[in-house]
Design a protein around this motif. Structure first.
Motif, PDB file in Angstrom:
ATOM      1  N   HIS A  80      -6.148  -2.988  -6.644  1.00 63.53           N
ATOM      2  CA  HIS A  80      -4.764  -3.218  -6.240  1.00 63.53           C
ATOM      3  C   HIS A  80      -3.928  -1.955  -6.386  1.00 63.53           C
ATOM      4  O   HIS A  80      -4.203  -1.088  -7.223  1.00 63.53           O
ATOM      5  CB  HIS A  80      -4.156  -4.349  -7.069  1.00 63.53           C
ATOM      6  CG  HIS A  80      -4.909  -5.642  -6.975  1.00 63.53           C
ATOM      7  ND1 HIS A  80      -5.238  -6.230  -5.772  1.00 63.53           N
ATOM      8  CD2 HIS A  80      -5.410  -6.462  -7.938  1.00 63.53           C
ATOM      9  CE1 HIS A  80      -5.894  -7.357  -5.990  1.00 63.53           C
ATOM     10  NE2 HIS A  80      -6.011  -7.508  -7.297  1.00 63.53           N
ATOM     11  N   GLU A  81      -2.873  -1.876  -5.556  1.00 57.18           N
ATOM     12  CA  GLU A  81      -1.981  -0.717  -5.602  1.00 57.18           C
ATOM     13  C   GLU A  81      -1.141  -0.707  -6.879  1.00 57.18           C
ATOM     14  O   GLU A  81      -0.850   0.350  -7.430  1.00 57.18           O
ATOM     15  CB  GLU A  81      -1.057  -0.715  -4.375  1.00 57.18           C
ATOM     16  CG  GLU A  81      -1.785  -0.534  -3.046  1.00 57.18           C
ATOM     17  CD  GLU A  81      -2.456   0.822  -2.948  1.00 57.18           C
ATOM     18  OE1 GLU A  81      -1.936   1.781  -3.535  1.00 57.18           O
ATOM     19  OE2 GLU A  81      -3.497   0.917  -2.282  1.00 57.18           O
ATOM     20  N   ARG A  82      -0.715  -1.877  -7.327  1.00 57.99           N
ATOM     21  CA  ARG A  82       0.052  -1.958  -8.565  1.00 57.99           C
ATOM     22  C   ARG A  82      -0.898  -1.992  -9.757  1.00 57.99           C
ATOM     23  O   ARG A  82      -1.874  -2.748  -9.763  1.00 57.99           O
ATOM     24  CB  ARG A  82       0.950  -3.195  -8.563  1.00 57.99           C
ATOM     25  CG  ARG A  82       2.046  -3.155  -7.523  1.00 57.99           C
ATOM     26  CD  ARG A  82       2.897  -4.403  -7.591  1.00 57.99           C
ATOM     27  NE  ARG A  82       3.536  -4.536  -8.888  1.00 57.99           N
ATOM     28  CZ  ARG A  82       3.918  -5.705  -9.420  1.00 57.99           C
ATOM     29  NH1 ARG A  82       3.711  -6.830  -8.761  1.00 57.99           N
ATOM     30  NH2 ARG A  82       4.506  -5.741 -10.603  1.00 57.99           N
ATOM     31  N   LYS A  83      -0.583  -1.193 -10.784  1.00 57.43           N
ATOM     32  CA  LYS A  83      -1.488  -1.051 -11.931  1.00 57.43           C
ATOM     33  C   LYS A  83      -0.665  -1.055 -13.215  1.00 57.43           C
ATOM     34  O   LYS A  83       0.432  -0.505 -13.260  1.00 57.43           O
ATOM     35  CB  LYS A  83      -2.287   0.247 -11.837  1.00 57.43           C
ATOM     36  CG  LYS A  83      -3.040   0.433 -10.527  1.00 57.43           C
ATOM     37  CD  LYS A  83      -3.696   1.803 -10.461  1.00 57.43           C
ATOM     38  CE  LYS A  83      -4.366   2.053  -9.116  1.00 57.43           C
ATOM     39  NZ  LYS A  83      -3.372   2.186  -8.025  1.00 57.43           N
ATOM     40  N   ASP A 108       0.034   6.344 -11.654  1.00 60.23           N
ATOM     41  CA  ASP A 108       1.068   5.390 -11.232  1.00 60.23           C
ATOM     42  C   ASP A 108       0.867   4.075 -11.976  1.00 60.23           C
ATOM     43  O   ASP A 108       1.009   2.991 -11.427  1.00 60.23           O
ATOM     44  CB  ASP A 108       1.019   5.171  -9.714  1.00 60.23           C
ATOM     45  CG  ASP A 108      -0.346   4.692  -9.238  1.00 60.23           C
ATOM     46  OD1 ASP A 108      -1.298   4.717 -10.051  1.00 60.23           O
ATOM     47  OD2 ASP A 108      -0.469   4.298  -8.066  1.00 60.23           O
ATOM     48  N   ARG A 159       0.834  -1.197   0.000  1.00 59.19           N
ATOM     49  CA  ARG A 159       0.000   0.000   0.000  1.00 59.19           C
ATOM     50  C   ARG A 159       0.873   1.252   0.000  1.00 59.19           C
ATOM     51  O   ARG A 159       1.953   1.274   0.551  1.00 59.19           O
ATOM     52  CB  ARG A 159      -0.927   0.025   1.218  1.00 59.19           C
ATOM     53  CG  ARG A 159      -1.897  -1.161   1.246  1.00 59.19           C
ATOM     54  CD  ARG A 159      -2.927  -0.985   2.346  1.00 59.19           C
ATOM     55  NE  ARG A 159      -3.857  -2.092   2.385  1.00 59.19           N
ATOM     56  CZ  ARG A 159      -4.911  -2.209   1.582  1.00 59.19           C
ATOM     57  NH1 ARG A 159      -5.142  -1.288   0.681  1.00 59.19           N
ATOM     58  NH2 ARG A 159      -5.725  -3.238   1.676  1.00 59.19           N
ATOM     59  N   MET A 160       0.362   2.297  -0.634  1.00 60.24           N
ATOM     60  CA  MET A 160       1.085   3.559  -0.683  1.00 60.24           C
ATOM     61  C   MET A 160       0.348   4.592   0.161  1.00 60.24           C
ATOM     62  O   MET A 160      -0.854   4.773   0.021  1.00 60.24           O
ATOM     63  CB  MET A 160       1.180   4.065  -2.131  1.00 60.24           C
ATOM     64  CG  MET A 160       1.922   5.388  -2.282  1.00 60.24           C
ATOM     65  SD  MET A 160       1.860   6.051  -3.961  1.00 60.24           S
ATOM     66  CE  MET A 160       2.760   4.787  -4.831  1.00 60.24           C
ATOM     67  N   ASN A 161       1.084   5.253   1.075  1.00 61.46           N
ATOM     68  CA  ASN A 161       0.461   6.358   1.787  1.00 61.46           C
ATOM     69  C   ASN A 161       0.942   7.652   1.161  1.00 61.46           C
ATOM     70  O   ASN A 161       1.732   7.664   0.225  1.00 61.46           O
ATOM     71  CB  ASN A 161       0.765   6.289   3.285  1.00 61.46           C
ATOM     72  CG  ASN A 161       2.266   6.387   3.570  1.00 61.46           C
ATOM     73  OD1 ASN A 161       2.964   7.201   2.972  1.00 61.46           O
ATOM     74  ND2 ASN A 161       2.762   5.563   4.478  1.00 61.46           N
TER      75      ASN A 161
END
Length: 356
Positions: free
Chosen positions: A221-224, A252, A83-85
């Motif tokens: 998902h965080e990765r795209k 991103d 996860r990205m904050n």
């Protein structure tokens, strides 16, 4: 064949050696590495051994699984969600050798990351198969008619070899983009929808990419990533090249492309199409793969799928925490173990700082 791992690696294009850890760490890693599905067959993958190691007499179980690397304090456990904050920047990184093969098994200390030429402290490091949200951007213009069957097969091969937890949507485009299948993890649903599509008309490639990046706002998902399957340049879009590049920079999303280009392109749009796709891919840390033989499309699609499953993900907190909305240049550099050939790093070139 298992008694001769070097011979096996020559046949498969996959060279894998394991580092020798102290006994306690080795036991912990054996418990942590996920089992490999029977259908997984990584393409063109090189695993980096540590200095002074020797080739094992038999290939260990799980040798083809994504490497679990890094110090225990920063390692991300398999299956966990990255996860990205607001103050953490995550940079997916692919490393290839001079033969364009994936390089796995590198450690956190082999990497350095810079923002606006200032070195940053790496806070998190992962080399695992985390789920990805993927959008397929499928060219259905008239020039794709003779390539349609092979293109469909390559898309299905890409999805079948992905992480079972990945989610996909499919956008088809000719005069305009259209959502063919919304987010799903069902290969059968996508296969059924692809069976109904037909080719014709012109090519709104930029509009389709813009639509795909915007659609990623709904991703789980965080990765795209986007996979663009196309054979030429744009001749129909409303969005300009500059507008799409700006939107891609603000996202991103990694962009990969399977390019089926005519070497004797007749129009300026067809001649500039490969350059446009290559620029968009490199900007995001993805790559463009040219198709010289249509029969190779499925193999290329599987190679891209394998690459997405074997990326390093570097996380750092920027030293500059000002929320000024400015573009910040990112550069990943390698300091790999001695004895390796020159390696190439593929990573996003930067990001926009948040405004609030």
């Amino acid at each position: 064949m298992r008694k001769y791992p070097i011979l096996r690696s020559m046949l498969t294009g996959h060279f894998s050696l394991h580092r020798l850890f102290p006994a306690v760490c080795a036991l912990a890693l054996i418990a942590a590495v996920p089992s490999v599905r029977a259908q997984d067959d990584p393409l063109n993958k090189v695993h980096v051994p540590p200095p002074g190691t020797t080739t094992p007499t038999a290939e260990p179980k799980g040798a083809e699984a994504p490497a679990v690397t890094g110090a225990p304090s920063t390692r991300v456990k398999p299956g966990s969600v990255i996860r990205m904050n607001v103050d953490m920047v995550l940079v997916p990184v692919t490393v290839t050798d001079p033969m364009n093969r994936l390089v796995t098994g590198l450690e956190q200390e082999d990497f350095k990351i810079f923002e606006n030429n200032g070195e940053q402290k790496i806070k998190t490091f992962a080399a695992e198969d985390a789920p990805v949200s993927i959008g397929v951007i499928f060219d259905l213009s008239g020039s794709m008619t003779s390539k349609l069957v092979r293109a469909k097969e390559s898309i299905l091969q890409f999805i079948k070899t992905a992480n079972p937890q990945d989610e996909f949507f499919v956008i088809g485009f000719n005069d305009r983009p259209e959502l063919i299948e919304d987010f799903t993890s069902s290969v059968e649903d996508i296969q059924a929808r692809l069976a109904t599509v037909r080719s014709g008309h012109r090519t709104a490639l930029l509009d389709a990419i813009y639509f795909g990046v915007a659609k990623m706002k709904e991703a789980r998902h965080e990765r795209k990533a986007l996979l663009v399957v196309s054979d030429g340049g744009d001749n129909r879009s409303r969005y300009t090249e500059g507008e799409v590049k700006a939107q891609v920079r603000e996202s991103d999303v990694e962009i990969y492309s399977i390019g089926i280009f005519d070497p004797y392109a007749a129009t300026p749009e067809e001649r500039t199409g490969p350059l446009l796709l290559n620029e968009l891919c490199e900007e995001t840390g993805g790559r463009m793969f040219r198709v010289d033989d249509l029969s190779e499309m499925s193999d290329i699609a599987e190679k891209i799928s394998t690459e997405l499953r074997n990326q390093y993900v570097i996380g750092y907190t920027p030293r500059d925490l000002h929320r000024d909305g400015k573009w910040r240049k990112v550069k990943v550099k390698l300091n790999p173990p001695q004895g390796l050939p020159p390696l190439t790093v593929h990573a996003r070139t930067g990001y926009y700082a948040p405004l609030q």
